[in-house]
Design a protein around this motif. Sequence first.
Motif, PDB file in Angstrom:
ATOM      1  N   TYR A  12       5.376  15.686  -0.672  1.00  0.00           N
ATOM      2  CA  TYR A  12       4.369  15.613  -1.673  1.00  0.00           C
ATOM      3  C   TYR A  12       4.859  14.751  -2.758  1.00  0.00           C
ATOM      4  O   TYR A  12       3.961  14.209  -3.483  1.00  0.00           O
ATOM      5  CB  TYR A  12       3.887  16.931  -2.125  1.00  0.00           C
ATOM      6  N   GLU A  13       6.164  14.194  -2.908  1.00  0.00           N
ATOM      7  CA  GLU A  13       6.244  13.365  -4.005  1.00  0.00           C
ATOM      8  C   GLU A  13       5.940  12.023  -3.546  1.00  0.00           C
ATOM      9  O   GLU A  13       6.130  10.850  -4.347  1.00  0.00           O
ATOM     10  CB  GLU A  13       7.915  13.398  -4.076  1.00  0.00           C
ATOM     11  N   ASN A  14       5.552  11.588  -2.404  1.00  0.00           N
ATOM     12  CA  ASN A  14       4.726  10.363  -1.959  1.00  0.00           C
ATOM     13  C   ASN A  14       3.452  10.367  -2.718  1.00  0.00           C
ATOM     14  O   ASN A  14       2.690  11.308  -2.805  1.00  0.00           O
ATOM     15  CB  ASN A  14       4.321  10.053  -0.719  1.00  0.00           C
ATOM     16  N   GLN A  15       2.746   9.424  -3.382  1.00  0.00           N
ATOM     17  CA  GLN A  15       1.683   9.411  -4.175  1.00  0.00           C
ATOM     18  C   GLN A  15       0.979   8.267  -3.789  1.00  0.00           C
ATOM     19  O   GLN A  15       1.444   6.998  -3.588  1.00  0.00           O
ATOM     20  CB  GLN A  15       2.117   9.465  -5.534  1.00  0.00           C
ATOM     21  N   PHE A  16      -0.416   8.454  -3.796  1.00  0.00           N
ATOM     22  CA  PHE A  16      -1.291   7.135  -3.465  1.00  0.00           C
ATOM     23  C   PHE A  16      -2.498   7.368  -4.490  1.00  0.00           C
ATOM     24  O   PHE A  16      -2.917   8.203  -5.207  1.00  0.00           O
ATOM     25  CB  PHE A  16      -2.160   7.525  -2.084  1.00  0.00           C
ATOM     26  N   LYS A  17      -2.838   6.078  -4.623  1.00  0.00           N
ATOM     27  CA  LYS A  17      -3.949   5.746  -5.630  1.00  0.00           C
ATOM     28  C   LYS A  17      -4.864   4.657  -5.042  1.00  0.00           C
ATOM     29  O   LYS A  17      -4.471   3.768  -4.146  1.00  0.00           O
ATOM     30  CB  LYS A  17      -3.412   5.100  -6.953  1.00  0.00           C
ATOM     31  N   THR A  26      -6.950   5.326  -8.803  1.00  0.00           N
ATOM     32  CA  THR A  26      -6.824   6.531  -9.401  1.00  0.00           C
ATOM     33  C   THR A  26      -6.160   7.421  -8.287  1.00  0.00           C
ATOM     34  O   THR A  26      -6.509   7.006  -7.150  1.00  0.00           O
ATOM     35  CB  THR A  26      -8.066   7.327  -9.998  1.00  0.00           C
ATOM     36  N   ALA A  27      -5.749   8.420  -8.409  1.00  0.00           N
ATOM     37  CA  ALA A  27      -5.185   9.467  -7.371  1.00  0.00           C
ATOM     38  C   ALA A  27      -6.483  10.124  -6.594  1.00  0.00           C
ATOM     39  O   ALA A  27      -7.535  10.035  -7.265  1.00  0.00           O
ATOM     40  CB  ALA A  27      -4.390  10.565  -8.023  1.00  0.00           C
ATOM     41  N   GLU A  32      -3.693  16.600   1.649  1.00  0.00           N
ATOM     42  CA  GLU A  32      -2.775  17.657   2.199  1.00  0.00           C
ATOM     43  C   GLU A  32      -1.834  16.731   2.960  1.00  0.00           C
ATOM     44  O   GLU A  32      -0.430  17.122   3.087  1.00  0.00           O
ATOM     45  CB  GLU A  32      -3.547  18.766   3.044  1.00  0.00           C
ATOM     46  N   TRP A  98       0.765   2.670  -2.715  1.00  0.00           N
ATOM     47  CA  TRP A  98       1.610   3.911  -2.296  1.00  0.00           C
ATOM     48  C   TRP A  98       3.096   4.129  -2.792  1.00  0.00           C
ATOM     49  O   TRP A  98       3.614   3.118  -2.809  1.00  0.00           O
ATOM     50  CB  TRP A  98       1.893   3.737  -0.897  1.00  0.00           C
ATOM     51  N   THR A  99       3.262   4.954  -3.736  1.00  0.00           N
ATOM     52  CA  THR A  99       4.563   5.148  -4.632  1.00  0.00           C
ATOM     53  C   THR A  99       5.379   6.126  -3.866  1.00  0.00           C
ATOM     54  O   THR A  99       5.177   7.185  -3.518  1.00  0.00           O
ATOM     55  CB  THR A  99       4.376   5.473  -5.985  1.00  0.00           C
ATOM     56  N   PRO A 101       9.017   8.486  -3.478  1.00  0.00           N
ATOM     57  CA  PRO A 101       9.649   9.364  -4.327  1.00  0.00           C
ATOM     58  C   PRO A 101      10.895   8.347  -5.171  1.00  0.00           C
ATOM     59  O   PRO A 101      11.010   8.734  -6.107  1.00  0.00           O
ATOM     60  CB  PRO A 101      10.449  10.349  -3.603  1.00  0.00           C
TER      61      PRO A 101
END
Length: 145
Positions: A12-17, A26-27, A32, A98-99, A101
């Motif tokens: 879950y520490e991968n983040q997408f906008k 935006t996120a 999931e 895509w960020t 961790p």
Amino acid sequence: MSTTRTGVYPVYENQFKVGASKETATAIADMETFGVSFDNGVEEWKPFDQGGWSRRLLTAKSVTISINGKRNVGDLGNDYIAGLAFLNGRDAEGYLGWTFPDGTLVEFEDCVFNVTNIGAGDSTGVAPLEFEALSNGKPKVTPAA
């Protein structure tokens, strides 16, 4: 997130906008799972001087990111993706960031969004939102500082 971290980390520490552009990205609420698939083009040849052994060169690359979660009406990112379901051509393109961790940022400026489900499922289940983000040209990769 700290860029000096090492070791293992939760997915879950991968983040997408997502958005029509980087400035509006935006996120996406209630996502999931995600999976990543690289499609690599490899050119192969068998020159005389290699005694029957093949030579190879990686000459092409594309990325598909499959993201699955729940449909959340009213969330900007979730609504943005759902709104692409009935569009074609350049109208189905947008920005995906895509960020990782460790802080590495991969940006797809003209990402093709292929929405595959916006609500179908069991009558007692929570409505899903499922899509693929397909690279469309070379992404910009900014390593962690």
